[in-house]
Motif scaffolding. Structure first.
Motif, PDB file in Angstrom:
ATOM      1  N   GLU A  94       0.701  -1.297   0.433  1.00  0.00           N
ATOM      2  CA  GLU A  94      -0.421   0.408  -0.133  1.00  0.00           C
ATOM      3  C   GLU A  94       0.883   0.873   0.237  1.00  0.00           C
ATOM      4  O   GLU A  94       0.574   1.984  -0.724  1.00  0.00           O
ATOM      5  CB  GLU A  94      -0.727   0.064   1.200  1.00  0.00           C
ATOM      6  CG  GLU A  94      -2.621  -0.703   1.090  1.00  0.00           C
ATOM      7  CD  GLU A  94      -3.417  -0.660   2.555  1.00  0.00           C
ATOM      8  OE1 GLU A  94      -4.132  -1.395   1.811  1.00  0.00           O
ATOM      9  OE2 GLU A  94      -2.647  -0.492   3.490  1.00  0.00           O
ATOM     10  N   ARG A  95       1.804   0.768   0.777  1.00  0.00           N
ATOM     11  CA  ARG A  95       2.878   2.764   1.348  1.00  0.00           C
ATOM     12  C   ARG A  95       2.783   2.858  -0.392  1.00  0.00           C
ATOM     13  O   ARG A  95       3.180   3.572  -0.772  1.00  0.00           O
ATOM     14  CB  ARG A  95       4.185   2.052   1.603  1.00  0.00           C
ATOM     15  CG  ARG A  95       4.475   3.430   1.895  1.00  0.00           C
ATOM     16  CD  ARG A  95       6.072   3.162   3.204  1.00  0.00           C
ATOM     17  NE  ARG A  95       6.519   4.376   3.637  1.00  0.00           N
ATOM     18  CZ  ARG A  95       8.099   4.848   2.995  1.00  0.00           C
ATOM     19  NH1 ARG A  95       8.179   3.953   2.614  1.00  0.00           N
ATOM     20  NH2 ARG A  95       8.693   5.887   3.572  1.00  0.00           N
ATOM     21  N   PRO A  96       4.385   2.168  -1.916  1.00  0.00           N
ATOM     22  CA  PRO A  96       4.560   2.698  -2.776  1.00  0.00           C
ATOM     23  C   PRO A  96       3.443   3.453  -3.034  1.00  0.00           C
ATOM     24  O   PRO A  96       3.184   3.452  -4.185  1.00  0.00           O
ATOM     25  CB  PRO A  96       5.020   1.151  -3.648  1.00  0.00           C
ATOM     26  CG  PRO A  96       4.512   0.335  -2.639  1.00  0.00           C
ATOM     27  CD  PRO A  96       4.530   0.925  -0.706  1.00  0.00           C
ATOM     28  N   LEU A  97       1.946   2.075  -3.606  1.00  0.00           N
ATOM     29  CA  LEU A  97       1.093   2.611  -4.317  1.00  0.00           C
ATOM     30  C   LEU A  97       0.317   4.135  -3.808  1.00  0.00           C
ATOM     31  O   LEU A  97       0.147   5.033  -4.508  1.00  0.00           O
ATOM     32  CB  LEU A  97      -0.639   2.053  -4.071  1.00  0.00           C
ATOM     33  CG  LEU A  97      -1.924   2.068  -4.996  1.00  0.00           C
ATOM     34  CD1 LEU A  97      -2.243   0.854  -4.332  1.00  0.00           C
ATOM     35  CD2 LEU A  97      -2.524   2.807  -4.257  1.00  0.00           C
ATOM     36  N   ILE A  98      -0.199   4.341  -2.221  1.00  0.00           N
ATOM     37  CA  ILE A  98       0.234   5.873  -1.994  1.00  0.00           C
ATOM     38  C   ILE A  98       1.342   6.591  -2.972  1.00  0.00           C
ATOM     39  O   ILE A  98       0.866   7.768  -2.999  1.00  0.00           O
ATOM     40  CB  ILE A  98      -0.364   5.591  -0.510  1.00  0.00           C
ATOM     41  CG1 ILE A  98      -1.818   5.227   0.111  1.00  0.00           C
ATOM     42  CG2 ILE A  98      -0.304   7.266  -0.233  1.00  0.00           C
ATOM     43  CD1 ILE A  98      -1.228   5.175   0.950  1.00  0.00           C
ATOM     44  N   VAL A 189      -2.837  16.045  -0.880  1.00  0.00           N
ATOM     45  CA  VAL A 189      -3.595  15.572   0.134  1.00  0.00           C
ATOM     46  C   VAL A 189      -4.214  16.049   0.865  1.00  0.00           C
ATOM     47  O   VAL A 189      -5.333  16.686   1.202  1.00  0.00           O
ATOM     48  CB  VAL A 189      -4.092  13.913   0.771  1.00  0.00           C
ATOM     49  CG1 VAL A 189      -5.052  13.041   1.153  1.00  0.00           C
ATOM     50  CG2 VAL A 189      -2.755  13.087  -0.657  1.00  0.00           C
ATOM     51  N   ASP A 190      -3.459  15.587   2.043  1.00  0.00           N
ATOM     52  CA  ASP A 190      -3.943  16.658   4.083  1.00  0.00           C
ATOM     53  C   ASP A 190      -3.447  15.610   4.516  1.00  0.00           C
ATOM     54  O   ASP A 190      -3.046  14.793   5.447  1.00  0.00           O
ATOM     55  CB  ASP A 190      -5.535  16.409   4.386  1.00  0.00           C
ATOM     56  CG  ASP A 190      -5.825  17.694   5.492  1.00  0.00           C
ATOM     57  OD1 ASP A 190      -4.664  18.159   6.459  1.00  0.00           O
ATOM     58  OD2 ASP A 190      -6.952  17.986   5.702  1.00  0.00           O
ATOM     59  N   GLU A 191      -2.624  17.362   4.870  1.00  0.00           N
ATOM     60  CA  GLU A 191      -1.187  16.259   6.286  1.00  0.00           C
ATOM     61  C   GLU A 191      -1.896  15.458   7.037  1.00  0.00           C
ATOM     62  O   GLU A 191      -0.684  14.508   7.824  1.00  0.00           O
ATOM     63  CB  GLU A 191      -0.417  17.218   7.101  1.00  0.00           C
ATOM     64  CG  GLU A 191      -0.922  18.628   7.462  1.00  0.00           C
ATOM     65  CD  GLU A 191      -0.848  18.209   9.213  1.00  0.00           C
ATOM     66  OE1 GLU A 191       0.050  17.408   9.398  1.00  0.00           O
ATOM     67  OE2 GLU A 191      -1.719  19.011   9.599  1.00  0.00           O
ATOM     68  N   LEU A 243      -8.260   3.675  -1.886  1.00  0.00           N
ATOM     69  CA  LEU A 243      -8.767   4.225  -3.301  1.00  0.00           C
ATOM     70  C   LEU A 243      -9.485   5.120  -3.132  1.00  0.00           C
ATOM     71  O   LEU A 243      -9.293   6.734  -4.304  1.00  0.00           O
ATOM     72  CB  LEU A 243     -10.183   3.281  -3.623  1.00  0.00           C
ATOM     73  CG  LEU A 243     -10.209   1.840  -4.027  1.00  0.00           C
ATOM     74  CD1 LEU A 243     -11.382   0.901  -4.105  1.00  0.00           C
ATOM     75  CD2 LEU A 243      -9.300   1.710  -4.808  1.00  0.00           C
ATOM     76  N   ILE A 244      -9.632   6.090  -1.891  1.00  0.00           N
ATOM     77  CA  ILE A 244      -9.889   7.792  -2.396  1.00  0.00           C
ATOM     78  C   ILE A 244      -8.084   8.560  -2.651  1.00  0.00           C
ATOM     79  O   ILE A 244      -8.468   9.317  -3.223  1.00  0.00           O
ATOM     80  CB  ILE A 244      -9.648   8.068  -0.556  1.00  0.00           C
ATOM     81  CG1 ILE A 244     -10.854   6.717  -0.131  1.00  0.00           C
ATOM     82  CG2 ILE A 244      -9.740   9.435  -0.233  1.00  0.00           C
ATOM     83  CD1 ILE A 244     -11.059   7.893   1.536  1.00  0.00           C
ATOM     84  N   PHE A 245      -7.345   7.531  -2.676  1.00  0.00           N
ATOM     85  CA  PHE A 245      -5.685   8.626  -3.286  1.00  0.00           C
ATOM     86  C   PHE A 245      -6.038   7.924  -4.680  1.00  0.00           C
ATOM     87  O   PHE A 245      -5.430   9.035  -5.186  1.00  0.00           O
ATOM     88  CB  PHE A 245      -5.016   7.852  -2.447  1.00  0.00           C
ATOM     89  CG  PHE A 245      -4.292   7.776  -1.388  1.00  0.00           C
ATOM     90  CD1 PHE A 245      -3.756   9.352  -0.859  1.00  0.00           C
ATOM     91  CD2 PHE A 245      -5.226   7.181  -0.120  1.00  0.00           C
ATOM     92  CE1 PHE A 245      -4.060   9.750   1.226  1.00  0.00           C
ATOM     93  CE2 PHE A 245      -5.041   7.492   0.790  1.00  0.00           C
ATOM     94  CZ  PHE A 245      -4.577   8.765   1.359  1.00  0.00           C
TER      95      PHE A 245
END
Length: 288
Positions: A94-98, A189-191, A243-245
């Motif tokens: 998930e981390r590299p995807l985000i 996005v948002d910190e 999926l939000i990202f």
């Protein structure tokens, strides 16, 4: 385009009602939905406006397209581990995807100078390899060393780069526009989401005490720890939030390449809405 139509058509009223009311099968239905979303993302990366791009995409577009392809490739692997009920490997991917989703969104919001900076930042270690070559490293007397050297030189030659082309990147310590990923994340996005998503996911890659307690150890009643030899189970809370990202960069990409078919934007809006409904449905069931 046809394959996207085929995916959407099966989500008729009866299928959706079955989907949302079959509580025992909700996880399985969710897996099907995630698979379909990954296929939609995959299909979007193969869409182009033939007037704008009669052949392929330019150096100003290709880095973004590469990240969008990386997103759906990682998502498909994440879904595979979801089906295998393996939450730990999901966290690693998930981390590299985000990161790919956030960086692609950032690039889509900026101009060709930022795209060039992104490309040149990727040569940091390749320049180090060239320096080792000039110092006479024995590695370059091997076939592997020669292959690597030829590859680096060919890429730089293709982009018209020399070892003197990277003063801006060196000045910014090889960070895109001199920004940390945290700063890029906050821009896109948002910190406030950083710590609970990308930040904690870094522990899955690098390892940490908290990660070991969550996944590899079990605490005994006397305060000692024993081996936990199993993988943590996965539910839709591991996939639905990411999926939000993902949706935003695909929408921005369609606008960038002048693929303005309203159907494609409606599909991505539907993905976002249905994903939210699915997540809320699961949360209610879990709470009950």
């Amino acid at each position: 385009m046809e394959e996207i139509h085929n995916i959407i058509e099966k989500y008729d009223e009866s299928y959706v009602n079955d989907f949302l009311n079959s509580l025992d099968d909700l996880g399985s239905y969710a897996g099907t939905f995630y698979k379909d979303v990954a296929e939609i993302y995959d299909a979007i990366t193969r869409i182009k406006n033939p007037e704008r791009n009669p052949n392929g995409f330019s150096l100003d577009d290709a880095p973004i397209l590469g990240l969008l392809i990386r997103i759906w490739k990682l998502l498909k692997q994440i879904i595979r581990f979801y089906e295998e009920n393996n939450a730990e490997f999901i966290s690693i991917l998930e981390r590299p995807l985000i990161e790919a989703a956030v960086v692609s969104s950032y690039l889509l919001q900026n101009n060709s100078n930022v795209l060039r900076d992104y490309r040149l930042c990727s040569y940091k270690n390749r320049l180090r390899i060239l320096r080792n070559y000039r110092k006479g490293s024995a590695f370059f007397q091997t076939k592997a060393g020669n292959r690597l050297l030829r590859s680096i030189k060919a890429k730089m030659r293709f982009e018209g780069l020399t070892e003197n082309s990277f003063s801006f990147q060196k000045e910014n310590k090889w960070k895109l526009q001199g920004k940390t990923f945290y700063e890029i994340f906050d821009t896109v996005v948002d910190e406030q989401l950083y710590a609970s998503t990308y930040g904690m996911m870094s522990e899955s890659i690098h390892g940490s005490w908290n990660d070991s307690m969550d996944h590899c150890l079990i605490q005994n009643d006397d305060g000692t720890f024993s081996t936990y030899p199993f993988f943590q189970p996965a539910d839709m809370r591991y996939i639905s939030p990411i999926l939000i990202f993902c949706n935003d960069p695909y929408k921005r990409w369609l606008s960038r390449i002048d693929a303005h078919d309203p159907f494609l934007f409606d599909v991505l809006d539907w993905v976002a809405r249905f994903n939210t409904i699915l997540f809320e449905k699961f949360s209610r069931i879990y709470d009950e």
